[in-house]
Design a protein around this motif. Structure first.
Motif: not given
Length: 394
Positions: A91-104
């Protein structure tokens, strides 16, 4: 942990098989450490070192900046399998992973800043999260105005306030925060580097997801230069943000389905091996146990099918992403509530032993409950579905 299931029907090609394999291998390591960090409520720094070394953190970064540029479907696949090892880390790393996908997809940052940060992720394992929640405002999805304030100075901003639910706060060197701009009705988003004036107060002592490091983040006159103001509401010169339907939030249901899948695997393994002396064979041969396992399978297959189908639609039809918001919410609603039911059913199969802290089920039982409090909330999802139904043309 069970061996990777190479027959998983949601793995469609060799690329996805490699993504799943990497997540499975990491999940084994995470599972070994999960009991200790859960008991202590400590942050698993070593897990994130492993994630960086394995190249996990750069998967949603664009190829042009050194990443793998995985799709939303592939993100869901990776996150679900990682969560089978440890829900907190996933869950914690998901916020980073998801944020980077959204910003892409939406490019909300200045391109120079975005490129620089992408390379920090790839080369140094940097991560990002956005901190918006506050005690007075509750969930930012409810629309509360932040009490954190940004005061203009000749060459930048001074930000003061306190953020709650600041997941990843122990390890982040960079993050973004929302703050009310003093003497205006505007809210700004600022890119902040952890410097003097930034303090972490270790307030995270919870029933579940105990190792996410979601402490309070305190900012006291933290200076942010003008070029690190990402956006401000109501400001005409700022470009309008692209709305991609927030598909990246599917990292949340992926995590909870992953936890439920791990509970399912444990219960099935237990049923196959546990043979009380009152029975001629293992309890897996009992009709009532098979009925319970069947219910688990029905819930798991239903939730995974909806989750992966919606992710695939989001990937395939970019022009329809805004219209997909309600379906994205439904995928989270179904996954979270089915995960609760699956873990509960798994504990019923294992019996009173499932309450033991020597086994992972009681941790999984606590962890899946956190899904009820991640966005979008159940009431919002159901209201949005109702509104769509009521406004449809006859």
């Amino acid at each position: 942990m069970t061996k990777p299931n190479v027959s998983d029907s949601f793995i469609r090609n060799e690329r996805e098989a490699e993504i799943a394999k990497r997540a499975d291998q990491l999940a084994v390591k995470l599972a070994e450490r999960a009991p200790k960090h859960d008991e202590e409520g400590s942050f698993p720094f070593e897990n994130f070192a492993d994630l960086h070394q394995a190249g996990y953190l750069k998967q949603t970064v664009p190829k042009q900046y050194g990443g793998d540029e995985i799709s939303l479907y592939e993100l869901v696949l990776a996150q679900e399998r990682l969560a089978r090892g440890d829900g907190s880390t996933a869950l914690a790393v998901g916020w980073h992973m998801g944020t980077m996908l959204q910003h892409r997809n939406t490019r909300p940052w200045p391109e120079a800043l975005y490129e620089w940060f992408c390379r920090e992720v790839v080369e140094n394992g940097a991560m990002i999260n956005h901190f918006a929640s506050e005690r007075a405002t509750g969930s930012p999805s409810r629309g509360g105005k932040p009490e954190t304030t940004a005061v203009k100075t000749p060459d930048g901003w001074l930000i003061t306030g306190r953020k709650t639910f600041s997941t990843l706060s122990p390890i982040l060197e960079y993050f973004t925060v929302s703050a009310s701009i003093a003497d205006t009705d505007e809210v700004g988003e600022f890119f902040v580097r952890k410097t003097s004036g930034v303090h972490i107060e270790e307030t995270w002592n919870t029933l579940g997801m105990r190792a996410t490091g979601s402490h309070d983040l305190i900012l006291q006159d933290v200076f942010v230069p003008d070029d690190k103001l990402i956006s401000r509401s109501g400001s005409i010169p700022d470009k309008k943000r692209i709305d991609d339907g927030n598909g990246w939030l599917l990292h949340i249901p992926a995590c909870y389905i992953g936890i439920a899948h791990a509970a399912r695997d444990f219960a099935i393994q237990f049923a196959r091996s546990y043979r009380p002396n009152s029975l001629p064979g293992p309890i897996s041969e009992l009709p009532n146990i098979q009925q319970q396992i069947g219910q688990i399978e029905a819930d798991l297959i239903t939730a995974r099918t909806l989750l992966y189908t919606v992710a695939d639609r989001w990937d395939r039809y970019p022009e329809g992403r805004i219209a997909l918001k309600r379906d994205l919410g439904l995928a989270k609603y179904i996954a979270t509530n089915h995960a609760l039911r699956i873990v509960d059913q798994a504990m019923r199969i294992v019996g009173g032993t499932s309450l033991s802290r020597r086994l992972p089920l009681e941790r999984m039982y606590r962890d899946v409950r956190a899904g009820l409090h991640n966005p979008p909330m159940d009431d919002v999802v159901l209201r949005n579905l109702a509104q769509r139904a009521l406004t449809e043309e006859r």
